[in-house]
Design an enzyme around this catalytic site. Structure first.
Site, mmCIF file in Angstrom:
data_model
loop_
_atom_site.group_PDB
_atom_site.id
_atom_site.type_symbol
_atom_site.label_atom_id
_atom_site.label_comp_id
_atom_site.label_asym_id
_atom_site.label_seq_id
_atom_site.Cartn_x
_atom_site.Cartn_y
_atom_site.Cartn_z
ATOM 1 N N LYS A 49 0.846 -0.723 -0.040
ATOM 2 C CA LYS A 49 -0.086 -0.055 -0.150
ATOM 3 C C LYS A 49 0.562 1.857 -0.329
ATOM 4 C CE LYS A 49 -0.929 1.567 4.005
ATOM 5 N NZ LYS A 49 -1.419 1.892 5.214
ATOM 6 N N ASP B 66 2.487 -1.374 12.983
ATOM 7 C CA ASP B 66 1.526 -1.987 11.966
ATOM 8 C C ASP B 66 1.855 -3.607 12.080
ATOM 9 O OD1 ASP B 66 0.848 1.120 10.668
ATOM 10 O OD2 ASP B 66 0.784 -0.539 8.241
ATOM 11 N N GLY C 291 -4.751 7.201 5.493
ATOM 12 C CA GLY C 291 -4.446 8.034 6.487
ATOM 13 C C GLY C 291 -3.145 8.672 5.167
ATOM 14 N N ARG D 237 -8.971 10.851 13.127
ATOM 15 C CA ARG D 237 -7.020 10.585 12.740
ATOM 16 C C ARG D 237 -6.707 12.191 13.232
ATOM 17 N NH1 ARG D 237 -5.630 6.439 9.104
ATOM 18 N NH2 ARG D 237 -4.033 6.294 10.270
ATOM 19 N N LYS E 164 -9.401 -3.404 3.145
ATOM 20 C CA LYS E 164 -8.519 -1.832 3.366
ATOM 21 C C LYS E 164 -7.306 -1.965 2.251
ATOM 22 C CE LYS E 164 -7.853 2.341 6.330
ATOM 23 N NZ LYS E 164 -5.870 2.280 5.771
ATOM 24 N N SER F 241 2.611 10.865 13.316
ATOM 25 C CA SER F 241 2.414 10.197 12.076
ATOM 26 C C SER F 241 3.615 10.751 11.602
ATOM 27 C CB SER F 241 1.221 10.356 11.880
ATOM 28 O OG SER F 241 1.274 10.011 10.501
HETATM 29 O O1 LIG Z 1 4.154 5.783 5.429
HETATM 30 C C1 LIG Z 1 3.033 5.286 5.261
HETATM 31 O O2 LIG Z 1 3.226 4.423 3.906
HETATM 32 C C2 LIG Z 1 2.481 4.916 6.606
HETATM 33 C C3 LIG Z 1 3.108 4.950 7.400
HETATM 34 C C4 LIG Z 1 2.715 4.733 8.403
HETATM 35 O O3 LIG Z 1 2.233 5.314 9.385
HETATM 36 P P1 LIG Z 1 2.708 6.499 10.999
HETATM 37 O O4 LIG Z 1 3.657 7.099 10.587
HETATM 38 O O5 LIG Z 1 0.813 7.268 11.082
HETATM 39 O O6 LIG Z 1 2.987 5.603 11.398
HETATM 40 C C5 LIG Z 1 1.745 2.997 8.936
HETATM 41 O O7 LIG Z 1 1.141 2.964 9.969
HETATM 42 C C6 LIG Z 1 0.808 3.081 7.260
HETATM 43 O O8 LIG Z 1 -0.034 1.741 8.049
HETATM 44 C C7 LIG Z 1 1.917 3.512 6.384
HETATM 45 C C1 LIG Z 2 -2.402 2.929 9.835
HETATM 46 C C2 LIG Z 2 -2.484 1.623 8.518
HETATM 47 O O1 LIG Z 2 -3.299 3.047 7.765
HETATM 48 P P1 LIG Z 2 -3.306 4.686 6.944
HETATM 49 O O2 LIG Z 2 -2.588 5.076 8.218
HETATM 50 O O3 LIG Z 2 -2.474 4.725 5.802
HETATM 51 O O4 LIG Z 2 -4.047 4.614 6.578
HETATM 52 C C3 LIG Z 2 -1.793 0.931 8.226
HETATM 53 O O5 LIG Z 2 -2.552 0.056 7.106
HETATM 54 O O6 LIG Z 2 -2.481 -0.256 9.147
#
Ligand SMILES: O=C(O)C1=C[C@@H](OP(=O)(O)O)[C@@H](O)[C@H](O)C1
Ligand SMILES: C=C(OP(=O)(O)O)C(=O)O
Length: 435
Positions: free
Chosen positions: A22, A311, A94, A122, A409, A167
């Site tokens: 992803k 994660d 996110g 969030r 997801k 984050s």
């Molecule tokens: O940059 C990314 O692709 C991600 C960063 C992480 O989030 P955080 O930076 O909020 O911990 C992770 O948990 C998320 O699933 C994907």
């Molecule tokens: C935190 C996650 O997703 P995102 O922050 O990309 O929504 C995840 O995939 O566990």
């Protein structure tokens, strides 16, 4: 010499089919959209998060076209920031909520970003504040949350300090936008969580031709202006998703290989296999694949910092009752800010199975025990569903997921794949209809 027969079948290596990352898919989509001309993503992840991201970019002026098999996405980028007005739906993603607003801020016009109730809950404040300091007119819901309104005439750039304790995605979003600023952007990053994702961002930015320097502390990143050039990307299998089949190997005593995920991976979550090693699994990270062999017993009695690979902490926590001693996981406070409050969700579900758990602000301890049948509250969190599916597999207990389809997801075919690898797995694939 070993010949065929039941034992040979039991020992046979299982080769898992893990869909694309992803994080790599959504980064590559954004960078391709920001580059002029045609870029190709091979083996992209096709799931709720990436389809939402792809659709959002189409609405922002890039063209993303999929081949018939959805195995190759061709992106025609514009070579600059988008032109508003545009309404952008981020769904549950996110990455969309944190990567797309900085990109839009480098364009011109007005933009409104919104998403599901889950995404609206969030935090976004550090990102909204950073965009304001860079000169964008930002209106957000309380605490910087979605919906987020932007009015912009592009970004000059400059230097800002950013709190990344909630984050790393704020940093990645600003970094990816930085080459599109007029003067370049320097980020001074404080209290960074999930560091490997930032390294992944920089690696992919370099692949698309960006120029930047990182100081010796790793916390100050100076990105030059000059935009991107189109590039092709082969998307690796998702390492966070692979954690479920690796954990399944550990608890069943089988051997599982994930092809395409090797030592050169930019995904920090591949580090989860080192945690499984502490549980007694045998791990080989090769050039082109990773293999985990379990002996069916899990060793506990350790305390591990999973802050960089948060994660995957639920994958470990969910199988931890099957270990021979308590397991403590710490450094995961930011996991309370994701699709669900993941520490609370894991603790409550384990307790529902009759397992003793203690938890604090950024840690959890899971004690050994025999899980009993329970209904698992997924909180629409794909990782809660997938983690507890592995506990069901490893313990043989009947667990009912209240929302098995939430896996879409990041892995719409999760239950089917777990059933293919481990026939008779107790969570039926038929429960997988999309929401
Ligand atoms: O940059 C990314 O692709 C991600 C960063 C992480 O989030 P955080 O930076 O909020 O911990 C992770 O948990 C998320 O699933 C994907
Ligand atoms: C935190 C996650 O997703 P995102 O922050 O990309 O929504 C995840 O995939 O566990």
């Amino acid at each position: 010499m070993k010949t065929g027969g039941p034992q040979a079948v039991a020992d046979a290596e299982l080769v898992a089919r893990i869909p694309g990352s992803k994080s790599l898919t959504n980064r590559a989509l954004l960078l391709a959209a920001a580059a002029p001309g045609t870029s190709r993503l091979r083996a992209p992840l096709v799931s709720d998060d990436t389809v939402a991201f792809r659709t959002a970019l189409n609405g922002l002026g890039a063209r993303v076209e999929a081949d018939d098999a959805d195995q190759c996405w061709t992106v025609t980028g514009t070579g600059r920031g988008p032109v508003g007005p545009a309404q952008v739906w981020c769904a549950d993603a996110g990455t969309a909520a944190r990567f797309l607003p900085p990109f839009a801020a480098t364009g011109r016009g007005t933009f409104v970003f919104d998403g599901s109730e889950q995404l609206r809950a969030r935090p976004q404040k550090a990102l909204a504040d950073a965009l304001t300091r860079l000169g964008t007119h930002v209106r957000a819901h309380e605490g910087g949350r979605l919906p987020l309104h932007l009015e912009t005439s592009g970004l000059d750039g400059g230097e800002i300090t950013l709190d990344a304790s909630m984050s790393s995605q704020y940093v990645s979003g600003l970094l990816m936008a930085a080459p599109l600023t007029r003067r370049g952007l320097t980020l001074d990053v404080r209290s960074l969580v999930s560091r490997p994702y930032l390294d992944m961002t920089l690696r992919l930015m370099r692949h698309f031709g960006a120029r930047f320097e990182v100081d010796e502390t790793g916390g100050r990143i100076e990105v030059r202006p000059g935009g991107y050039r189109a590039a092709d990307v082969v998307v690796e299998p998702d390492a966070s998703t692979a954690s479920y089949v690796f954990a399944a190997a550990a608890v069943t005593g089988r051997t599982v290989t994930v092809p395409g995920l090797g030592a050169d991976s930019s995904q920090g979550d591949l580090g989860f296999v080192r945690v499984l090693e502490r549980c007694g699994a045998r791990v080989t990270v090769g050039a082109q694949s990773t293999t985990v062999t379990g002996d069916g017993r899990l060793r506990g009695g350790f305390d591990v910092d999973m802050g960089d690979v948060s994660d995957t902490f639920m994958t470990l926590a969910a199988i931890a009752p099957l270990a021979d001693a308590p397991v403590t996981i710490h450094g995961i406070g930011h996991a309370r800010l994701k699709e669900s409050d993941r520490i609370a969700a894991v603790a409550a579900n384990l307790r529902a199975c009759g397992i003793r758990v203690e938890d604090g602000n950024d840690w959890i301890t899971v004690r050994p025990g025999t899980p009993g049948p329970a209904r698992i509250a997924c909180h629409r969190d794909h990782r809660i569903a997938m983690s507890f599916a592995v506990l069901a597999l490893g313990s043989g207990v009947r667990l009912e997921l209240d929302d098995p389809a939430c896996v879409s997801k990041t892995f719409p075919g999760f239950h089917a794949e777990l059933n293919r690898l481990f026939p008779g797995h107790s969570i039926p694939a038929s429960s997988e209809e999309r929401r």
